[in-house]
Design an enzyme around this catalytic site. Structure first.
Site, PDB file in Angstrom:
ATOM      1  N   GLU A 211       0.823  -1.232   0.000  1.00 39.79           N
ATOM      2  CA  GLU A 211       0.000   0.000   0.000  1.00 39.79           C
ATOM      3  C   GLU A 211       0.853   1.276   0.000  1.00 39.79           C
ATOM      4  O   GLU A 211       0.641   2.190   0.799  1.00 39.79           O
ATOM      5  CB  GLU A 211      -0.957  -0.001   1.206  1.00 39.79           C
ATOM      6  CG  GLU A 211      -1.971  -1.122   1.129  1.00 39.79           C
ATOM      7  CD  GLU A 211      -3.090  -1.064   2.177  1.00 39.79           C
ATOM      8  OE1 GLU A 211      -2.984  -0.284   3.141  1.00 39.79           O
ATOM      9  OE2 GLU A 211      -4.068  -1.809   2.013  1.00 39.79           O
ATOM     10  N   GLU A 334      -5.368  -8.457  -0.279  1.00 38.48           N
ATOM     11  CA  GLU A 334      -6.061  -8.153   0.978  1.00 38.48           C
ATOM     12  C   GLU A 334      -7.516  -7.894   0.646  1.00 38.48           C
ATOM     13  O   GLU A 334      -7.818  -6.970  -0.125  1.00 38.48           O
ATOM     14  CB  GLU A 334      -5.482  -6.911   1.671  1.00 38.48           C
ATOM     15  CG  GLU A 334      -4.153  -7.139   2.355  1.00 38.48           C
ATOM     16  CD  GLU A 334      -3.701  -5.940   3.184  1.00 38.48           C
ATOM     17  OE1 GLU A 334      -4.534  -5.279   3.815  1.00 38.48           O
ATOM     18  OE2 GLU A 334      -2.477  -5.677   3.169  1.00 38.48           O
TER      19      GLU A 334
HETATM   20  O1  AHR Z   1      -4.949  -5.949   7.102  1.00 41.89           O
HETATM   21  C1  AHR Z   1      -4.871  -4.814   7.894  1.00 41.89           C
HETATM   22  C2  AHR Z   1      -4.172  -3.662   7.209  1.00 41.89           C
HETATM   23  O2  AHR Z   1      -4.985  -3.183   6.184  1.00 41.89           O
HETATM   24  C3  AHR Z   1      -2.873  -3.988   6.524  1.00 41.89           C
HETATM   25  O3  AHR Z   1      -1.792  -3.925   7.383  1.00 41.89           O
HETATM   26  C4  AHR Z   1      -2.779  -2.917   5.473  1.00 41.89           C
HETATM   27  O4  AHR Z   1      -2.061  -3.343   4.355  1.00 41.89           O
HETATM   28  C5  AHR Z   1      -4.208  -2.588   5.168  1.00 41.89           C
HETATM   29  O5  AHR Z   1      -4.432  -1.222   5.160  1.00 41.89           O
END
Ligand code: AHR
Length: 541
Positions: A211, A334
């Site tokens: 990110e 994610e």
């Molecule tokens: O999964 C939780 C968080 O969400 C992670 O660390 C990040 O990559 C995302 O913003």
């Protein structure tokens, strides 16, 4: 000819522009009329020769970050009566092994962007206690690269390694690849051997940072800066191991002001050096996102479908700019529902070890949406080759632990069904479903269906989300090429209370329920899916 009745239905072909373009396909037509009982019937046309793509098992991966109690107390709890000699929780290992999670992303997430991997290798007693900048928690570094690899081997999963492209340099990233993948005779491979690991791990897939478009990310930078850094890291890593598959950081969500523009610029810099681009998405039933309207919430997988299409359009645009023969795949590394434990102390570790962070409690409607998201991922299996349910244990997770055992949250069930029953190829279904109006989304089909067919085992599996919160729906499956064999299993998750959730005291409030095995006659299978449900039916040959 298109009859009036027929116009009421959304033709939800499983390929491009599926359900979220319902309004485009049907305009206001679908909502204007009250469906007759016959029109209420949903029809699924299934032909095992009509396929989207072979299903890559990595579509059902997960994620473990050094965050809260995911690692410490989640998979590793040396003081626990439930742990083995390595300090790993045996109950969690058994569960993950049995689930068959194919790939697990590690060590972050936001955590990775200020992680020095060297702090987590070598004799445990010499490892520093480090204050993690992402979650403000104390990391004792008792679990690092080697321990994670040992755990992966024990549970039968593949590591998807994240690299620090925040505070870490491209050279640091390449050093970790050398540490993990080269056999011997170099600085970093010999260090691994000195740490007692003779055989290289040969980790194949790597995430080039996390990110990096987010201002919250340690080391956040512009798309051009990141694209150049990713290119540099990729070149150095490939010099060590040309077989690596590298994933560049795409946008961390469609709400970002730089959404898609970030992706385009990053790829303009590093397209030739990477294999895939990442996407992330967390969905909440919030005022902002859904107006707390559950009928909209359970349709939000269609918004993820849109995100996939848009991101692919950018990848393919840059492919064109580069005149490249290479097509990128997507890594949805994610995704989940996450909104309750997303503010204040749920995000801040206060310098503690294993603080309770992001311990989201999942209810029935979350499980329905997770089922829908799994359908979306499968429908896009031609380009989305990897995805990670974020996360696996204790942190926004299907599995929770306490000192005495484990709890399966509601979202565990659709995830476990995908792992267990989705095999072979994803079929390109034609789905005709009655629809309903969702603000900002137009007409949305009540039924969201996807199927897989495994040519080897002869098994066909259908996954159906019924978004109708008040009514059951009749479904007719039309077997177009051949009738199926007997039903091998059928199950559903449903209930009267969308907000019901499991606890250690009441672990069965949201759990699978029996679903009558439907009969097939004359090439048609008829059954009814309950209101508010996610159902799986598997047939043999
Ligand atoms: O999964 C939780 C968080 O969400 C992670 O660390 C990040 O990559 C995302 O913003």
């Amino acid at each position: 000819m298109f009859s009036e009745n027929r116009r009421r239905f959304l033709r939800q072909a499983a390929s491009a522009g599926v359900a979220c373009s319902a309004s485009t396909l049907l305009g206001s037509f679908a909502s204007a009329q009250t469906p007759s009982p016959a029109a209420d019937m949903a029809r699924i046309y299934l032909d095992s020769r009509r396929r989207i793509a072979p299903l890559d098992r990595n579509l059902f991966g997960s994620f473990l970050e050094h965050l809260g109690r995911a690692i410490y107390e989640g998979i590793y709890d040396p003081g626990s009566k439930l742990s083995d000699a390595n300090g790993f929780r045996k109950d969690v290992m058994d569960e993950v092994r049995q689930l068959g999670v194919p790939i697990i992303r590690y060590p972050g997430g936001n955590f990775v962007s200020s992680y020095n991997w060297l702090d987590g290798v070598g004799p445990k007693q010499d490892r520093p206690h480090v204050l993690d900048k992402a979650w403000n928690a104390l990391n004792t570094n008792q679990i690092g690269t080697n321990e994670f690899m040992t755990w992966c081997k024990a549970v039968g999963t593949e590591p998807l390694m994240g690299l620090n492209l925040g505070t870490g340099s491209a050279e640091d990233a390449a050093a970790l690849v050398e540490y993990c993948n080269l056999e011997k005779g170099t600085k970093w491979s010999d260090l691994r051997r000195k740490h007692g690991v003779a055989e290289p791990y040969r980790v194949k897939r790597w995430c080039l940072g996390n990110e990096m478009d987010g201002p919250w990310q340690v080391g956040h930078m512009t798309a051009t800066e990141y694209g150049l850094k990713a290119e540099d890291a990729a070149r150095q890593m490939h010099a060590i191991d040309p077989s690596l598959q590298l994933i560049a950081c795409g946008s961390s969500g469609p709400g970002m002001p730089t959404y898609l523009e970030w992706d385009r610029e990053v790829l303009e810099q590093c397209y030739d050096y990477v294999d895939a681009l990442s996407l992330h998405r967390y969905i909440g039933n919030t005022q902002e996102e859904t107006g707390t309207d559950s009928a909209k919430f359970v349709a939000m997988n269609l918004s993820m479908e849109q995100q996939i299409k848009e991101t692919l359009a950018v990848c393919d645009l840059v492919q064109g700019h580069k005149r490249s023969p290479k097509k990128l795949w997507l890594s949805f590394d994610e995704w989940n529902v996450w909104y309750r434990a997303r503010t204040g102390d749920a995000l801040r570790g206060h310098g503690e070890e294993a603080p309770h962070l992001l311990e989201e409690v999942y209810n029935l409607e979350d499980a329905l949406l997770v089922g829908g998201i799994l359908n979306t991922l499968m429908r896009n299996a031609d380009r989305v080759k990897l995805a990670c349910l974020a996360q696996l244990v204790n942190v926004i997770a299907p599995i929770m632990t306490n000192a005495n055992g484990m709890l399966k949250q509601s979202i565990y069930y659709p995830y476990s069904w995908a792992l267990q029953f989705a095999h072979g190829s994803v079929l390109n279904l034609l789905v005709e479903s009655p629809t309903y109006e969702v603000s900002g989304m137009g007409q949305v089909p009540y039924l969201d269906a996807v199927a897989t067919a495994n040519a080897e085992s002869g098994k066909t599996t259908l996954f159906i989300l019924n978004r109708d919160l008040s009514k059951a729906h009749a479904v007719e499956v039309n077997w177009q090429d051949k009738a199926p064999g007997k039903v091998l299993m059928s199950t559903t998750i449903t209930g009267s209370d969308l907000k019901a959730f499991n606890t250690f005291e009441s672990p069965q409030r949201v759990a699978p329920q029996a679903f009558d095995k439907p009969a097939t006659t004359g090439g048609r299978t008829k059954f009814e899916v309950p209101a508010r449900s996610y159902t799986v039916i598997q047939w043999g040959t």
